[in-house]
Design an enzyme around this catalytic site. Structure first.
Site, PDB file in Angstrom:
ATOM      1  N   CYS A  67     -23.104  -6.137 -76.718  1.00 37.63           N
ATOM      2  CA  CYS A  67     -22.406  -7.393 -77.042  1.00 37.63           C
ATOM      3  C   CYS A  67     -22.843  -7.943 -78.389  1.00 37.63           C
ATOM      4  O   CYS A  67     -22.133  -8.748 -78.993  1.00 37.63           O
ATOM      5  CB  CYS A  67     -22.670  -8.413 -75.944  1.00 37.63           C
ATOM      6  N   ASN A  88     -23.092  -2.054 -69.779  1.00 32.26           N
ATOM      7  CA  ASN A  88     -23.483  -1.502 -71.096  1.00 32.26           C
ATOM      8  C   ASN A  88     -24.989  -1.310 -71.246  1.00 32.26           C
ATOM      9  O   ASN A  88     -25.432  -0.346 -71.860  1.00 32.26           O
ATOM     10  CB  ASN A  88     -22.912  -2.357 -72.230  1.00 32.26           C
ATOM     11  N   THR A 141     -13.576 -12.266 -67.318  1.00 35.55           N
ATOM     12  CA  THR A 141     -14.205 -12.415 -66.004  1.00 35.55           C
ATOM     13  C   THR A 141     -15.007 -13.712 -65.946  1.00 35.55           C
ATOM     14  O   THR A 141     -15.030 -14.391 -64.908  1.00 35.55           O
ATOM     15  CB  THR A 141     -15.122 -11.205 -65.696  1.00 35.55           C
ATOM     16  N   GLU A 182     -30.073 -17.921 -71.978  1.00 30.55           N
ATOM     17  CA  GLU A 182     -31.074 -17.211 -71.192  1.00 30.55           C
ATOM     18  C   GLU A 182     -32.334 -17.081 -72.043  1.00 30.55           C
ATOM     19  O   GLU A 182     -32.347 -17.488 -73.199  1.00 30.55           O
ATOM     20  CB  GLU A 182     -30.548 -15.824 -70.802  1.00 30.55           C
ATOM     21  N   GLY A 225     -20.960 -10.526 -68.870  1.00 29.60           N
ATOM     22  CA  GLY A 225     -19.803  -9.638 -68.811  1.00 29.60           C
ATOM     23  C   GLY A 225     -18.727 -10.138 -69.754  1.00 29.60           C
ATOM     24  O   GLY A 225     -19.006 -10.857 -70.725  1.00 29.60           O
ATOM     25  N   SER A 226     -17.504  -9.804 -69.439  1.00 27.80           N
ATOM     26  CA  SER A 226     -16.427 -10.123 -70.377  1.00 27.80           C
ATOM     27  C   SER A 226     -16.022 -11.595 -70.290  1.00 27.80           C
ATOM     28  O   SER A 226     -16.243 -12.266 -69.269  1.00 27.80           O
ATOM     29  CB  SER A 226     -15.213  -9.247 -70.066  1.00 27.80           C
ATOM     30  N   GLU A 265     -22.893 -15.335 -70.065  1.00 25.01           N
ATOM     31  CA  GLU A 265     -23.129 -14.601 -71.318  1.00 25.01           C
ATOM     32  C   GLU A 265     -21.963 -13.648 -71.497  1.00 25.01           C
ATOM     33  O   GLU A 265     -21.848 -12.662 -70.778  1.00 25.01           O
ATOM     34  CB  GLU A 265     -24.451 -13.825 -71.242  1.00 25.01           C
TER      35      GLU A 265
HETATM   36  P1  NDP Z   1     -16.820  -7.337 -66.747  1.00 25.17           P
HETATM   37  O1  NDP Z   1     -16.576  -8.778 -66.976  1.00 25.17           O
HETATM   38  O2  NDP Z   1     -15.663  -6.486 -66.411  1.00 25.17           O
HETATM   39  O3  NDP Z   1     -17.857  -7.140 -65.565  1.00 25.17           O
HETATM   40  C1  NDP Z   1     -19.157  -7.694 -65.569  1.00 25.17           C
HETATM   41  C2  NDP Z   1     -19.673  -7.773 -64.141  1.00 25.17           C
HETATM   42  O4  NDP Z   1     -18.864  -8.697 -63.413  1.00 25.17           O
HETATM   43  C3  NDP Z   1     -19.571  -6.456 -63.379  1.00 25.17           C
HETATM   44  O5  NDP Z   1     -20.635  -6.365 -62.468  1.00 25.17           O
HETATM   45  C4  NDP Z   1     -18.247  -6.610 -62.680  1.00 25.17           C
HETATM   46  O6  NDP Z   1     -18.143  -5.754 -61.584  1.00 25.17           O
HETATM   47  C5  NDP Z   1     -18.311  -8.067 -62.277  1.00 25.17           C
HETATM   48  N1  NDP Z   1     -17.041  -8.699 -61.999  1.00 25.17           N
HETATM   49  C6  NDP Z   1     -15.791  -8.332 -62.411  1.00 25.17           C
HETATM   50  N2  NDP Z   1     -14.860  -9.184 -61.907  1.00 25.17           N
HETATM   51  C7  NDP Z   1     -15.538 -10.123 -61.184  1.00 25.17           C
HETATM   52  C8  NDP Z   1     -15.156 -11.286 -60.443  1.00 25.17           C
HETATM   53  N3  NDP Z   1     -13.881 -11.670 -60.345  1.00 25.17           N
HETATM   54  N4  NDP Z   1     -16.111 -12.016 -59.832  1.00 25.17           N
HETATM   55  C9  NDP Z   1     -17.404 -11.670 -59.944  1.00 25.17           C
HETATM   56  N5  NDP Z   1     -17.843 -10.576 -60.616  1.00 25.17           N
HETATM   57  C10 NDP Z   1     -16.923  -9.819 -61.246  1.00 25.17           C
HETATM   58  O7  NDP Z   1     -17.608  -6.831 -68.006  1.00 25.17           O
HETATM   59  P2  NDP Z   1     -18.008  -5.341 -68.347  1.00 25.17           P
HETATM   60  O8  NDP Z   1     -18.836  -4.774 -67.231  1.00 25.17           O
HETATM   61  O9  NDP Z   1     -16.773  -4.635 -68.783  1.00 25.17           O
HETATM   62  O10 NDP Z   1     -19.013  -5.550 -69.573  1.00 25.17           O
HETATM   63  C11 NDP Z   1     -18.617  -5.606 -70.883  1.00 25.17           C
HETATM   64  C12 NDP Z   1     -18.502  -7.041 -71.347  1.00 25.17           C
HETATM   65  O11 NDP Z   1     -19.770  -7.689 -71.201  1.00 25.17           O
HETATM   66  C13 NDP Z   1     -18.173  -7.157 -72.808  1.00 25.17           C
HETATM   67  O12 NDP Z   1     -17.189  -8.152 -72.983  1.00 25.17           O
HETATM   68  C14 NDP Z   1     -19.476  -7.600 -73.449  1.00 25.17           C
HETATM   69  O13 NDP Z   1     -19.327  -8.322 -74.628  1.00 25.17           O
HETATM   70  C15 NDP Z   1     -20.077  -8.425 -72.371  1.00 25.17           C
HETATM   71  N6  NDP Z   1     -21.520  -8.517 -72.560  1.00 25.17           N
HETATM   72  C16 NDP Z   1     -22.050  -9.716 -72.963  1.00 25.17           C
HETATM   73  C17 NDP Z   1     -23.406  -9.836 -73.198  1.00 25.17           C
HETATM   74  C18 NDP Z   1     -24.023 -11.148 -73.582  1.00 25.17           C
HETATM   75  O14 NDP Z   1     -25.241 -11.277 -73.437  1.00 25.17           O
HETATM   76  N7  NDP Z   1     -23.273 -12.118 -74.063  1.00 25.17           N
HETATM   77  C19 NDP Z   1     -24.303  -8.679 -73.064  1.00 25.17           C
HETATM   78  C20 NDP Z   1     -23.631  -7.483 -72.630  1.00 25.17           C
HETATM   79  C21 NDP Z   1     -22.279  -7.411 -72.392  1.00 25.17           C
HETATM   80  P3  NDP Z   1     -17.475  -4.283 -61.750  1.00 25.17           P
HETATM   81  O15 NDP Z   1     -17.903  -3.699 -63.040  1.00 25.17           O
HETATM   82  O16 NDP Z   1     -18.048  -3.589 -60.592  1.00 25.17           O
HETATM   83  O17 NDP Z   1     -16.009  -4.522 -61.703  1.00 25.17           O
END
Ligand code: NDP
Length: 484
Positions: A285, A152, A232, A464, A228-229, A250
């Site tokens: 997020c 994002n 994950t 962070e 990320g999510s 995060e």
């Molecule tokens: P994902 O969890 O799908 O992916 C995040 C990262 O993790 C990507 O690089 C992804 O790779 C990688 N990943 C996926 N599966 C695995 C695994 N099993 N092991 C290790 N790495 C893995 O999140 P999104 O990219 O869809 O991002 C959106 C989410 O991020 C939302 O839920 C949002 O709220 C959250 N977010 C949180 C923030 C915060 O600061 N709290 C800030 C910004 C976003 P790939 O994409 O290549 O599959």
């Protein structure tokens, strides 16, 4: 085949994936493939970790001042190509180029500069004991660490992790999202030009379940900083736990924006409230996706709010006039559309939007959704409990402070809240009671990089920012000397 093939950065060299597997990279505004990125395997990750292990001792022994200079040089190189980075980020993620130019890329530059400055100003801790002893704390880098970032805010969040990791003397294995790999790849090229020693920064592109998982599993990787999510994050925590890796997670959010009748609802403040729901197509997020409004002003507020939301221009992200661009992927577009359908099924009234948009010209096949406002749903509906991460805001009326607090805190997430009030006592009272890692009062997304950043509950573990990040990426050792 698309003309651009991105490379991994391993041991100071640009490299194709070892088994020559590639992933298509789509332009969300057109739905067309415009590049390919490595679909790296565990073997690529192992090569990167091997390079990082060899580089780590030398990098840890490099004076902080020298590490800082390299980070500053990288920041300067990115800043010199700001327009190119912004155009690439926009093309890759669907966000308006104006936003990438104003927010994402300058913030990436700031992240690098901030941690370059922070590491040379970081003070060590000492604790004197009256009984005749002194303690001091040494902080050693961890060695090799993994940084995994989402799609994002691609370069913004990528640098938010690698900057403190590198500044504090670690060798890094970083993986951007496979959906938005471009600007991290360009940063990798510039890191060579900046003069980072080979192996200090390694960028391995690829899919989460393969490349990301291999980074998390590798026994030589001592810590994982992940954004990320929540799903994950849980999987990473489960993988990392048996090896006792340090983890910073995060994760997602379902953030409330709370508007009291005593708030100063100037045009400017209303614009910020709109932005807090819809900036970057709602794919931040920190976006306030539940808008809580005091019942006594609900109708008048709704009218003014809807007028502003309806005025948002959804368009080609490359045009300066677009307020909102395309959603990042076909998959995410489908997910957000399903969430809107679910809101309808739950009895929500769509006040505006609720539909996909078909633009004309080059964006005819892009993934656009009209800014959507929904009312009539209680806080316990799926719509108000699950993260949508798109241009969708629900309106919820509340009666008084206690009611607002119960609704705001009534979520499994705990990332960010924003509060709009003219009552200073209320601001402090609620600031202390809102169960979120970040509380903004009469503002949103106002960031001081020294402050702790992160969430509680399902929004993550750890913080962070500022010294929190430097602490995460180092191992403290207390040395106690008795002198009496
Ligand atoms: P994902 O969890 O799908 O992916 C995040 C990262 O993790 C990507 O690089 C992804 O790779 C990688 N990943 C996926 N599966 C695995 C695994 N099993 N092991 C290790 N790495 C893995 O999140 P999104 O990219 O869809 O991002 C959106 C989410 O991020 C939302 O839920 C949002 O709220 C959250 N977010 C949180 C923030 C915060 O600061 N709290 C800030 C910004 C976003 P790939 O994409 O290549 O599959």
């Amino acid at each position: 085949m698309p003309s651009t093939r991105l490379a991994n950065l391993i041991d100071g060299r640009l490299a194709a994936p070892l088994d020559d597997h590639w992933l298509d990279v789509y332009e969300p505004a057109t739905g067309a493939v415009f590049a390919q990125c490595p679909d790296s395997s565990a073997a690529d990750v192992a090569a990167a970790v091997y390079a990082a292990q060899r580089a780590a001792p030398g990098w840890a022994a490099t004076p902080a001042d020298t590490r800082a200079q390299l980070l500053h040089r990288l920041a300067d190189l990115i800043e010199a190509r700001l327009d190119e980075f912004a155009a690439l980020e926009s093309r890759d993620s669907g966000k308006p180029v104006s936003l990438a130019r104003r927010l994402d890329i300058p913030r990436a530059v700031s992240n690098l500069r901030f941690f370059a400055a922070a590491i040379v100003a970081w003070e060590s801790e000492a604790h004197a004991m009256e009984t005749g002893a002194i303690n001091y704390t040494l902080r050693h880098p961890l060695g090799v660490v993994g940084c995994i970032s989402p799609w994002n805010l691609p370069l913004y969040l990528f640098t938010w992790k690698i900057a403190p990791a590198l500044a504090s003397g670690n060798a890094v294995i970083a993986k951007p999202s496979e959906i938005t790999p471009c600007t991290a790849a360009l940063l990798g090229e510039l890191s060579i030009e900046a003069g980072f020693p080979p192996g200090v920064l390694n960028i391995v592109q690829g899919r989460g379940p393969a490349t990301g998982q291999a980074i998390v599993e590798h026994p030589a990787v001592k810590a994982i900083s992940f954004t990320g999510s929540t799903r994950t994050g849980a999987s990473i925590a489960a993988t990392a736990a048996p090896q006792f890796k340090k983890l910073s997670l995060e994760l997602g959010g379902k953030n409330p924006a709370i508007v009291f009748a005593d708030a100063e609802l100037s045009d400017e403040n209303l614009d910020t409230i709109v932005r807090s729901g819809f900036a970057n197509q709602g794919e931040i997020c920190l976006c306030g996706s539940r808008l809580l409004v005091q019942r006594s002003i609900y109708d008048s507020f709704r009218e003014r709010y809807l007028a502003k939301v309806n005025a948002l221009r959804v368009g080609d992200p490359q045009q300066a006039s677009s307020d909102l661009g395309a959603l990042v992927s076909r998959e995410h577009f489908d997910k957000v559309m399903r969430c809107i359908a679910q809101a309808r099924d739950e009895g929500g009234r769509i006040l505006c939007g609720g539909n996909a948009l078909q633009l004309e010209g080059r964006c005819a096949d892009g993934w656009f959704i009209a800014p959507t406002v929904i009312e009539g749903l209680s806080n316990d509906t799926l719509t108000n409990q699950q993260e949508i991460f798109g241009p969708v805001v629900t309106l919820i009326a509340f009666d008084d402070e206690a009611d607002a607090l119960a609704i705001a805190n009534g979520t499994g997430y705990g990332l960010a809240a924003s509060l709009w009030t003219g009552d200073l006592s209320r601001a402090h009272r609620m600031g202390a009671q809102l169960e979120f890692g970040i509380v903004w009062i009469n503002c949103w997304l106002l960031r001081d990089l020294r402050t702790p950043f992160g969430g509680s509950k399902q929004s993550g573990v750890g913080r962070e920012g500022g010294v929190e990040a430097l602490r995460f990426f180092t191992e403290p050792r207390n040395v106690c000397i008795r002198y009496l």
